[in-house]
Design a protein around this motif. Structure first.
Motif, PDB file in Angstrom:
ATOM      1  N   GLY A   1       0.805  -1.213   0.000  1.00  0.00           N
ATOM      2  CA  GLY A   1       0.000   0.000   0.000  1.00  0.00           C
ATOM      3  C   GLY A   1       0.839   1.264   0.000  1.00  0.00           C
ATOM      4  O   GLY A   1       2.040   1.250   0.308  1.00  0.00           O
ATOM      5  N   ALA A   2       0.164   2.371  -0.286  1.00  0.00           N
ATOM      6  CA  ALA A   2       0.857   3.646  -0.481  1.00  0.00           C
ATOM      7  C   ALA A   2       1.638   4.077   0.755  1.00  0.00           C
ATOM      8  O   ALA A   2       1.208   3.885   1.882  1.00  0.00           O
ATOM      9  CB  ALA A   2      -0.164   4.724  -0.854  1.00  0.00           C
ATOM     10  N   HIS A   3       2.804   4.663   0.503  1.00  0.00           N
ATOM     11  CA  HIS A   3       3.620   5.301   1.546  1.00  0.00           C
ATOM     12  C   HIS A   3       4.080   4.332   2.619  1.00  0.00           C
ATOM     13  O   HIS A   3       4.335   4.733   3.756  1.00  0.00           O
ATOM     14  CB  HIS A   3       2.866   6.481   2.162  1.00  0.00           C
ATOM     15  CG  HIS A   3       2.374   7.439   1.123  1.00  0.00           C
ATOM     16  ND1 HIS A   3       3.226   8.148   0.315  1.00  0.00           N
ATOM     17  CD2 HIS A   3       1.117   7.756   0.698  1.00  0.00           C
ATOM     18  CE1 HIS A   3       2.523   8.873  -0.537  1.00  0.00           C
ATOM     19  NE2 HIS A   3       1.242   8.648  -0.334  1.00  0.00           N
ATOM     20  N   THR A   4       4.198   3.090   2.256  1.00  0.00           N
ATOM     21  CA  THR A   4       4.784   2.102   3.154  1.00  0.00           C
ATOM     22  C   THR A   4       6.285   2.038   2.888  1.00  0.00           C
ATOM     23  O   THR A   4       6.728   2.207   1.748  1.00  0.00           O
ATOM     24  CB  THR A   4       4.082   0.743   2.955  1.00  0.00           C
ATOM     25  OG1 THR A   4       2.860   0.769   3.695  1.00  0.00           O
ATOM     26  CG2 THR A   4       4.929  -0.433   3.419  1.00  0.00           C
ATOM     27  N   ALA A   5       7.078   1.829   3.940  1.00  0.00           N
ATOM     28  CA  ALA A   5       8.546   1.812   3.797  1.00  0.00           C
ATOM     29  C   ALA A   5       9.114   0.504   4.336  1.00  0.00           C
ATOM     30  O   ALA A   5       8.768   0.089   5.444  1.00  0.00           O
ATOM     31  CB  ALA A   5       9.158   2.996   4.543  1.00  0.00           C
ATOM     32  N   LEU A   6       9.977  -0.118   3.555  1.00  0.00           N
ATOM     33  CA  LEU A   6      10.609  -1.379   3.954  1.00  0.00           C
ATOM     34  C   LEU A   6      12.118  -1.180   4.022  1.00  0.00           C
ATOM     35  O   LEU A   6      12.742  -0.758   3.038  1.00  0.00           O
ATOM     36  CB  LEU A   6      10.305  -2.483   2.932  1.00  0.00           C
ATOM     37  CG  LEU A   6       8.983  -3.258   3.071  1.00  0.00           C
ATOM     38  CD1 LEU A   6       7.786  -2.341   3.017  1.00  0.00           C
ATOM     39  CD2 LEU A   6       8.874  -4.307   1.979  1.00  0.00           C
ATOM     40  N   ALA A   7      12.700  -1.523   5.164  1.00  0.00           N
ATOM     41  CA  ALA A   7      14.150  -1.385   5.327  1.00  0.00           C
ATOM     42  C   ALA A   7      14.889  -2.560   4.664  1.00  0.00           C
ATOM     43  O   ALA A   7      14.271  -3.527   4.207  1.00  0.00           O
ATOM     44  CB  ALA A   7      14.505  -1.273   6.806  1.00  0.00           C
ATOM     45  N   GLY A   8      16.195  -2.485   4.643  1.00  0.00           N
ATOM     46  CA  GLY A   8      17.008  -3.425   3.888  1.00  0.00           C
ATOM     47  C   GLY A   8      16.820  -4.877   4.291  1.00  0.00           C
ATOM     48  O   GLY A   8      16.521  -5.196   5.439  1.00  0.00           O
ATOM     49  N   CYS A   9      16.988  -5.760   3.315  1.00  0.00           N
ATOM     50  CA  CYS A   9      17.010  -7.209   3.552  1.00  0.00           C
ATOM     51  C   CYS A   9      15.644  -7.779   3.932  1.00  0.00           C
ATOM     52  O   CYS A   9      15.558  -8.931   4.370  1.00  0.00           O
ATOM     53  CB  CYS A   9      18.015  -7.603   4.622  1.00  0.00           C
ATOM     54  SG  CYS A   9      19.670  -6.977   4.330  1.00  0.00           S
ATOM     55  N   VAL A  10      14.585  -7.004   3.778  1.00  0.00           N
ATOM     56  CA  VAL A  10      13.236  -7.537   4.049  1.00  0.00           C
ATOM     57  C   VAL A  10      12.857  -8.530   2.956  1.00  0.00           C
ATOM     58  O   VAL A  10      13.233  -8.372   1.795  1.00  0.00           O
ATOM     59  CB  VAL A  10      12.206  -6.392   4.120  1.00  0.00           C
ATOM     60  CG1 VAL A  10      10.782  -6.904   3.929  1.00  0.00           C
ATOM     61  CG2 VAL A  10      12.320  -5.668   5.448  1.00  0.00           C
ATOM     62  N   GLY A  11      12.110  -9.566   3.332  1.00  0.00           N
ATOM     63  CA  GLY A  11      11.549 -10.498   2.363  1.00  0.00           C
ATOM     64  C   GLY A  11      10.047 -10.572   2.517  1.00  0.00           C
ATOM     65  O   GLY A  11       9.556 -10.801   3.625  1.00  0.00           O
TER      66      GLY A  11
END
Lengths: 336, 336, 336
Positions: B234-244
């Motif tokens: 969804g909009a404006h969601t942020a995922l940091a490094g190495c997420v699966g």
């Protein structure tokens, strides 16, 4: 790909010592582990726990420490040295020189895209399809394999090895939340990589937000590692595959991080800190030592029961306290 | 790389407000954190917990919130604004414009391989050695760094930034087990990426199996992230490094996932769900909030003992129950 | 992109059987999941748990197992087959053949850099900007997408699919510690990949130190996976995204590893071992089965309390023992 045993020992003697017991005319055709070595192979015993393999090994010659000299001599030729694993490392380097070179032994592969504003030392080698942006600097005798990006103003020291797919100097992950959206913080720093650094395939090191991300001399990074912006990694620290280091973390010198470990942002790790695989560093560690945090693996059915209990753990702790209080009270009832 | 303080404040005033206290003629030569800023540097106080650094900072000017106006004025020039971190983000953007451009400012770098059946907006920039397959679409003002693959029929919106090594539209991981082997399920969907999305280096977003994988507007993905097929973010969601994120997961808007977090397949996360680093989402989360699941790190010796006990936890729980029952029984023995 | 239902069933009949109930002249325009399928779509019921969606689906035809034949016929056309998911996989392959081909259908894309000492089967396809070093071998009908590196002497079997960004044959992570620095162990082995292997985007497989890293037939690797040196993966094993396998691990045949799982070095996993996502394999597993180790996710506040108790767990266990001993003693006091 064949070397006389005497030639190997002779070539390394000045560098690392080591004494041969046995026939120097034996022709070595391969380096092999103890358990699969054959009569013309050179092997090594790096750790006492593998000593059972020593007597059984078919190796033509075995590199051993003084403690295993007699055992090794009893079975055939051996090289005795204080640090057999280090000696073996040196043998692999000697062996490498006898092998055909890979194709990319030209200074700059014609398919590489090197900015006129990049500076590549004449002794460095830039492999196929690499991209060096303006201001990139590559030091003496450094080798970039294929398909590597070195971003604007990022520097790599001398004698570094970068494997294929590495990305140095992509933007750090910096955004200011504002009114429900993420406003980009331009990443104005660069990446500075010291000497003798090795970086594994598809590993990424982000540029700093304001200052530089720094990787000091002798650091070894395995494949698929993420290094966030402003991170500082001290000299001779080694990170295994799939590690993630979040922004502004400072890791000391001579540390090791096991595969898949995660270091949260803005933390500090002292020198000589060793983190087990898949452990999550959630607070700074100021004392050298070995640290671990991972859920022990178990048969799934057992795990399900234990994991359910984990979610009751604080409650269980309170119930133990209540039991203790009850018994204490029963033994020492208040005076009537 | 130098701007008058007055010029900075003037340029941003219409956009974000902000009021300068102090000499607008001060020449700013760098943006710096409070603790390393010097006399010609502009810094910021983004969080009250760093207020101790404010008084000590050598910064020529500090961006602060109204609550810190007096403290900041007491030490020198300051810019007062409701949201200093957001203001600072805007300053970095202004600063970026004063810097030399990277080399890839051409529309389509000559080394990029753009299918004649791809559509690239004239304002977009495609960096060196990118591959755009047929049917790929790149929107206005989007920037692709170097060595990026955009697969067949995959679309990227406007004002997106894709860093080097990104792969959009590789096949999702779909196989039907049959007689002991894996039969490939052809991946017939594509990837649709909205506007203002940023995607970190070497991150992968797979094409959908039947329908499209969807990344909505304003999503920010860090480096080395894996997004499986049919995922919807969804909009404006942020995922940091190495997420699966495994296949067919649906993540809401305005979520954050910490580094190394894993989301299992076919799950749904509501809007405003925040997952801590390295946590594994094993069931859908329908309520906004902050969720965590990671084994606390400890000295290895302590961890070993506690981890061994974790494998006894269900058993320990039963023993606590037995103790409770015993005591209850002892206090209230059944009538004879 | 339209096929008559009868044509689909006819094309697959010899291969996988399957019987159509309904009008073979129905034109199918898409393959869709049950819940979004429309009147000209073909769908499938792969698992009884989705049977509620069957009656509600708008699909023109549904692939079902014999157990659901009556339910499916009651709502419209259906194809009855023993293994609907496998049948569906075959339909996707048929469907793929009706689609426009991607651009890289040439044997070797002109932008690929193939060493004169590499051997590429005439039926293989090498995509744009791939790098094949000397001694690399690519088998019949194998397809390399774009921007893939195949290192010196590494071999890929027949009918393999490698997605963009894959790196085969980077150096394994091998160093001998000596006097505080890491001495490189040259990686003299290669990588051998069997037939029918699929490798996801940006996945890395390192070359062996002395012998080869081996991936057997039918193995499926998702994106962003790290395979260390000397690893051996048995036939028809599947690894989900972000998995890391450390050096010298041996994984059996027909295993599955969930996303983000980590396997430590030098371990052995038997055939038919299934590891849950994000679990860390810390010891060899000699018995087929399903194994898990992950901290259960919870609301952050609850997690904080339980995680704190985890660090007291060994202590709690001792306190339970003491309570048990106390009660046993109270019930059976030693004879005076």
């Amino acid at each position: 790909m064949a070397l006389r045993l005497g030639a190997i020992v002779g070539a390394l003697e000045g560098l690392v010592g080591g004494r041969l017991y046995g026939n120097g005319d034996l022709v070595i055709t391969a380096l092999s582990p103890l358990d699969s070595a054959q009569a013309q192979h050179l092997s090594f015993l790096s750790h006492p726990k593998y000593q059972n393999q020593l007597a059984l090994s078919q190796a033509g010659c075995v590199i051993v420490s003084p403690a295993f000299k007699d055992l090794a001599k009893a079975r055939g030729a051996c090289i005795v040295t204080e640090d057999p694993y280090y000696y073996f490392a040196r043998v692999t380097q000697l062996w490498r020189q006898t092998l055909p070179k890979p194709d990319n032994t030209v200074h700059i592969h014609p398919s590489a895209l090197v900015s006129p504003q990049a500076v590549v030392h004449p002794s460095a080698r830039i492999g196929p399809l690499c991209v060096l942006e303006n201001g990139a600097v590559i030091g003496a005798n450094s080798v970039l394999a294929s398909r590597i990006t070195i971003g604007q103003n990022c520097g790599v020291g001398d004698r570094c090895i970068l494997h294929s797919g590495v990305v140095i100097g992509a933007d750090g992950f910096g955004f200011a939340p504002h009114a429900g959206v993420w406003e980009k913080i331009e990443q104005l720093g660069a990446v500075r990589i010291g000497h003798d650094v090795e970086i594994g395939a598809n590993t990424c090191i982000d540029r700093g937000a304001l200052q530089d991300t720094v990787i000091e001399d002798g650091v070894k990074l395995d494949n698929l590692i993420q290094i966030g912006h402003n991170v500082h990694i001290g000299a001779h620290t080694a990170l295994a595959g799939c590690v993630g280091v979040a922004g502004s973390a400072t890791i000391g010198a001579h540390c090791t991080l096991g595969g898949g470990a995660i270091v949260l942002g803005h933390l500090t790790l002292a020198d000589h800190v060793h983190i087990s695989a898949a452990s999550v560093v959630t607070h700074s560690i100021h004392k050298a030592g070995h640290y671990t945090g991972m859920f022990p693996i178990d048969e799934n059915a057992a795990w399900e029961k234990n994991a359910a209990s984990v979610k009751q753990l604080s409650n269980l702790r309170n119930r133990i306290r209540a039991l203790e209080a009850h018994i204490k009270h029963a033994n020492h009832p208040p005076s009537p």
